[in-house]
Design an enzyme around this catalytic site. Structure first.
Site, PDB file in Angstrom:
ATOM      1  N   HIS A  30       0.800   5.706   1.021  1.00 36.30           N
ATOM      2  CA  HIS A  30       0.144   6.884   1.587  1.00 36.30           C
ATOM      3  C   HIS A  30       0.789   8.102   0.947  1.00 36.30           C
ATOM      4  O   HIS A  30       2.009   8.127   0.733  1.00 36.30           O
ATOM      5  CB  HIS A  30       0.374   6.987   3.103  1.00 36.30           C
ATOM      6  CG  HIS A  30      -0.117   5.830   3.887  1.00 36.30           C
ATOM      7  ND1 HIS A  30      -1.446   5.590   4.115  1.00 36.30           N
ATOM      8  CD2 HIS A  30       0.554   4.839   4.523  1.00 36.30           C
ATOM      9  CE1 HIS A  30      -1.570   4.516   4.857  1.00 36.30           C
ATOM     10  NE2 HIS A  30      -0.368   4.030   5.114  1.00 36.30           N
TER      11      HIS A  30
ATOM     12  N   TYR B  60      11.710   4.227   0.166  1.00 35.19           N
ATOM     13  CA  TYR B  60      10.609   4.658  -0.703  1.00 35.19           C
ATOM     14  C   TYR B  60       9.741   5.692   0.008  1.00 35.19           C
ATOM     15  O   TYR B  60       8.544   5.481   0.236  1.00 35.19           O
ATOM     16  CB  TYR B  60       9.770   3.454  -1.133  1.00 35.19           C
ATOM     17  CG  TYR B  60      10.617   2.303  -1.623  1.00 35.19           C
ATOM     18  CD1 TYR B  60      11.402   2.439  -2.771  1.00 35.19           C
ATOM     19  CD2 TYR B  60      10.673   1.113  -0.926  1.00 35.19           C
ATOM     20  CE1 TYR B  60      12.198   1.395  -3.216  1.00 35.19           C
ATOM     21  CE2 TYR B  60      11.458   0.057  -1.364  1.00 35.19           C
ATOM     22  CZ  TYR B  60      12.225   0.214  -2.506  1.00 35.19           C
ATOM     23  OH  TYR B  60      13.010  -0.820  -2.941  1.00 35.19           O
TER      24      TYR B  60
ATOM     25  N   HIS C  18       0.848  -1.198   0.000  1.00 36.64           N
ATOM     26  CA  HIS C  18       0.000   0.000   0.000  1.00 36.64           C
ATOM     27  C   HIS C  18       0.878   1.240   0.000  1.00 36.64           C
ATOM     28  O   HIS C  18       2.098   1.150   0.173  1.00 36.64           O
ATOM     29  CB  HIS C  18      -0.982   0.007   1.177  1.00 36.64           C
ATOM     30  CG  HIS C  18      -0.379   0.218   2.521  1.00 36.64           C
ATOM     31  ND1 HIS C  18       0.345  -0.750   3.187  1.00 36.64           N
ATOM     32  CD2 HIS C  18      -0.399   1.295   3.345  1.00 36.64           C
ATOM     33  CE1 HIS C  18       0.727  -0.288   4.362  1.00 36.64           C
ATOM     34  NE2 HIS C  18       0.308   0.965   4.480  1.00 36.64           N
TER      35      HIS C  18
END
Length: 188
Positions: free
Chosen positions: A74, A160, A72
């Site tokens: 954000h 990342y 996932h």
């Protein structure tokens, strides 16, 4: 509650109204369809970056913060003045990444009927940032997320993330994200 009221309540629950504010600042959470043990996003980070680059070159936003985890991501976007169309941007990013991936993921019967890939969850979470405190808490949440999930011991160790940019700006120290150096951890 009367049993006859349940279908009406469920119909309301299924209808999610997105907050649309022209020029707003938004926090997003975008998930893979199959999250458990999936490392698709970090394994294919260059393809994901390219999907972002292409989409945001045509439909720009100010991306203040982002973290990409294996399953996932954000991020925090400031939309251009007069623009609230983040939905099209996410559709294009997801589609661009999906087209670049080799087929072979599990697809539900519903996805097969609709001709959809099985890479991303159909929906995503968006939150309109309300004020400076809300903004700071969500930036912290983004940068602390790899630590929260146990991928690294410190935010600086996750490759990342926009965390290094925020260290350069003087917002964080290199060691932020360990012990008491984290601002209010009650993000929920």
């Amino acid at each position: 509650m009367k049993r006859s009221a349940i279908p009406a309540i469920l119909a309301v629950v299924r209808t999610y109204l997105r907050n649309r504010t022209l020029g707003g600042t938004y926090f997003f959470t975008v998930n893979l369809a199959e999250r458990q043990g999936n490392t698709l996003l970090t394994d294919n980070i260059d393809l994901l970056r390219e999907a972002f680059r292409r989409t945001l070159a045509e439909y720009p936003v100010a991306m203040d913060a982002i973290v990409v985890l294996p399953d996932h991501l954000h991020c925090l976007w400031r939309m251009p003045e007069g623009d609230d169309n983040y939905a099209s941007r996410w559709r294009l990013i997801k589609a661009g990444f999906s087209r670049a991936m080799a087929k072979g993921e599990r697809q539900s019967a519903s996805r097969l009927r609709k001709g959809e890939r099985g890479i991303w969850q159909r929906r995503y979470w968006e939150h309109l940032i309300r004020d400076e405190t809300d903004y700071a808490r969500h930036v912290d949440y983004i940068h602390y997320n790899p630590v929260k999930h146990g991928y690294v011991a410190q935010a600086r160790d996750w490759p990342y993330s926009t965390f290094p940019r925020w260290v350069e700006r003087g917002v964080y120290t290199e060691g932020w994200g360990v012990g008491n150096d984290v601002r209010d951890m009650n993000w929920e």
